[in-house]
Design a protein around this motif. Structure first.
Motif: not given
Length: 593
Positions: A67-73, A112-117
């Motif tokens: 969940i990235h802001g208003p978007h769901k990936l 851009d929230h500072g992590y790599v998945l």
């Protein structure tokens, strides 16, 4: 780094291993990153029964939700990605997210929230790496705050702390609408599964023992190893931590947790450096460091995966020759050589060409002079369907206003043949096809008919013609004659059984009685199953066996008196024979001896 598997455990940022004991359809919150209103990020793991496993209770990763802001990936286990219910074409960049797919094996997302998945569903693994510049206080979830010391307290969803690990995992378990997450059942362990744990003490891992204590992993492996997959997860987790500390361990073998990768790639336990590609944003399993000034993806930490063999380069997830870098690939995956032109299937109004650096240039197609064709009988002029760019016309059959000629009725074995196939106004003609004539006669004719051949214009016809043979027929005693006329007018006489009994050539009606020698007979309702005539039943008379005084009763077989066969006779006092005869109604009849 936080890493883990839906089958067994999650290793937090602080190195603490948590066991996931849920089975069924389970979801866990791995990471939450705080931000402004509507600007935070959240990572969830969705697990469920393995699709191709015979064991329903074996758990596999099904998807990772971001969940990235208003978007769901949603990163799915079939290596596809969906954002807000729309499937993505990879590689993809949008709203601070960058997503690539590597050789159909792994999905890698940079936020851009500072992590790599990274998500590797084939091996049931994920990793979450926080940038060194990111703060530790703004993260929560099963992975915990980044930089937290091992053994520290576990923070629940409401911010309170606990030391209960099962309770901590349960608190970050997310309820789902279409599934139920239940406590994992105790599995039936494979005998000797924990033997694989000894690999941690082998010489292969000795260089890493000074950097990461092996006793904790060894004890946990021996404690939790129930199946071979449990051992592989724990040993793989230890090897990953070793690579993070700069110690490369090539520990897999054909007998111990082998990895199989398709295609032209080769396995490497610790690949570093750059891998040449054709200029796309493809990256490999590792850091998000893209070398500037060249077209290659570089890794500054050893990475275990499969890579392109020497002499090949990475192009859209495939290992190809360097010459293939000049080829263009459209959105459907079609490959076109340099300077080749083509018309896209989805837009016939364009003409595209492959230019330098794999650039595709598409321009509008020019419309040429279009001439309408001249239509024939029963045809009308109309515009072709799907002619989007320039109008195109065609002649179509008009079956509404056209006067279609009737198909002739053919006789004598002739067949109606279309003389102008493909035209709108059909013309049929009766044609004799000798080769298709039936030469076989009918199966059989009736008894009053005989087989005959009738000649026609085309095919000879076999038919059964009448053949009457009238004759006089006499029926035996007890049967009556019955005559019938068939379809040919022939008279046929048959003998039908009458309602009589036939005894000695004489017919007796049903219910009549008569005497036969010394027997009394009667014609019954019973019928003979072969002749259907009625059956006569006869019985011997009851003779008087009481002789007068001075006489004796003596059976005499075969003697006849007055036309009757009697069973016995006696002698009187004078020696004369006396018959006991039904005709005398019990009186003695004397016969001289």
């Amino acid at each position: 780094m936080c890493m883990g598997s839906s089958i067994n455990h999650v290793v937090r940022f602080d190195g603490l291993a948590l066991r996931l004991d849920g089975e069924g359809v389970c979801s866990y919150t791995l990471l939450t990153v705080s931000g402004g209103i509507g600007e935070g990020s959240e990572v969830k793991l969705h697990s469920g029964p393995c699709q191709n496993s015979a064991n329903y209770y074996q758990v596999c990763m099904k998807a990772i939700e971001v969940i990235h802001g208003p978007h769901k990936l949603l990163l799915k286990d079939d290596m596809t990605a969906v954002i807000d219910r729309e499937e993505l074409s990879l590689p993809w960049r949008f709203a601070g997210l960058e997503l690539v797919r590597y050789r159909g094996v792994m999905l890698q997302l940079k936020s851009d929230h500072g992590y790599v998945l990274t998500f590797t569903p084939r091996s049931n693994e994920f990793t979450i790496t926080r940038h060194s510049s990111s703060t530790a206080e703004d993260t929560a979830g099963l992975c915990g705050p980044c930089g937290e010391e091992k053994g520290s307290v576990l923070f629940l969803c409401n911010g309170s702390s606990t030391s209960d690990q099962p309770g901590f995992v349960s608190d970050w378990t997310v309820a789902v609408d279409d599934g139920v997450c239940l406590p994992k059942r105790r599995a039936v362990c494979v005998l000797g599964a924990a033997m694989g744990c000894k690999a941690l003490r082998s010489q292969v891992f000795e260089p890493c023992h000074d950097h990461i204590p092996v006793q904790v992993f060894l004890a946990k492996c021996e404690e939790q190893a129930c199946e071979e997959s449990d051992v592989c997860e724990l040993v793989s987790a230890y090897a990953r931590l070793c690579r993070q500390r700069g110690v490369c361990v090539d520990w897999r073998s054909t007998d111990l947790c082998p990895l199989r990768f398709p295609g032209s790639m080769v396995y490497d336990a610790c690949r570093t450096g750059c891998v040449e590609d054709c200029g796309s944003i493809q990256t490999l399993l590792g850091d998000w460091l893209v070398a500037s000034g060249n077209e290659s993806a570089c890794m500054d930490t050893p990475t275990e995966s499969c890579f392109c063999a020497k002499g090949t380069v990475l192009h859209h997830g495939q290992c190809v020759s360097a010459e293939a870098c000049s080829q263009c690939v459209d959105q459907h995956g079609h490959v076109y050589p340099y300077m080749q032109s083509w018309v896209p299937d989805e837009n016939p109004c364009l003409i595209c060409m492959c230019l330098d650096q794999q650039n595709i240039n598409c321009t509008a197609r020019p419309c040429n002079d279009v001439r309408a064709p001249v239509c024939g009988p029963c045809e009308i002029l109309r515009e072709k369907r799907g002619s989007q760019c320039c109008p195109e016309y065609e002649c179509a059959c008009d079956l509404v206003t056209c006067d279609l000629p009737e198909v002739p009725r053919c006789e004598d074995g002739q067949a109606a043949v279309l003389k102008n196939p493909g035209e709108c106004q059909p013309i049929h003609k009766c044609v004799c096809k000798k080769g298709e004539c039936s030469l076989e006669p009918p199966a059989a004719c009736a008894a009053h008919r005989q087989l005959s051949v009738k000649k026609t214009k085309c095919c000879n016809v076999f038919e059964c013609v009448c053949n009457c043979q009238n004759s006089t027929h006499t029926c035996p005693v007890g049967f009556i004659a019955s005559s019938s006329t068939n379809d040919c007018g022939c008279t046929d006489t048959t003998c039908l059984p009458d309602k009589v009994c036939v005894v000695g050539g004489v017919a007796h009606p049903v219910g009549s009685e008569w005497e036969e020698v010394c027997q009394k007979c009667r014609c019954t309702q019973l019928q003979d199953k072969d002749t259907s005539l009625h059956i006569a039943q006869c019985a011997l008379p009851v003779c008087d066996r009481n002789c007068p005084q001075g006489s004796t009763y003596t059976p005499l077989k075969g003697e006849v008196h007055n036309g009757h066969l009697c069973g016995v006779k006696g002698r009187d006092a004078r020696g004369h024979a006396v018959w006991a005869n039904p005709q005398t109604r019990g009186r003695d009849v004397a016969v001289s001896s």
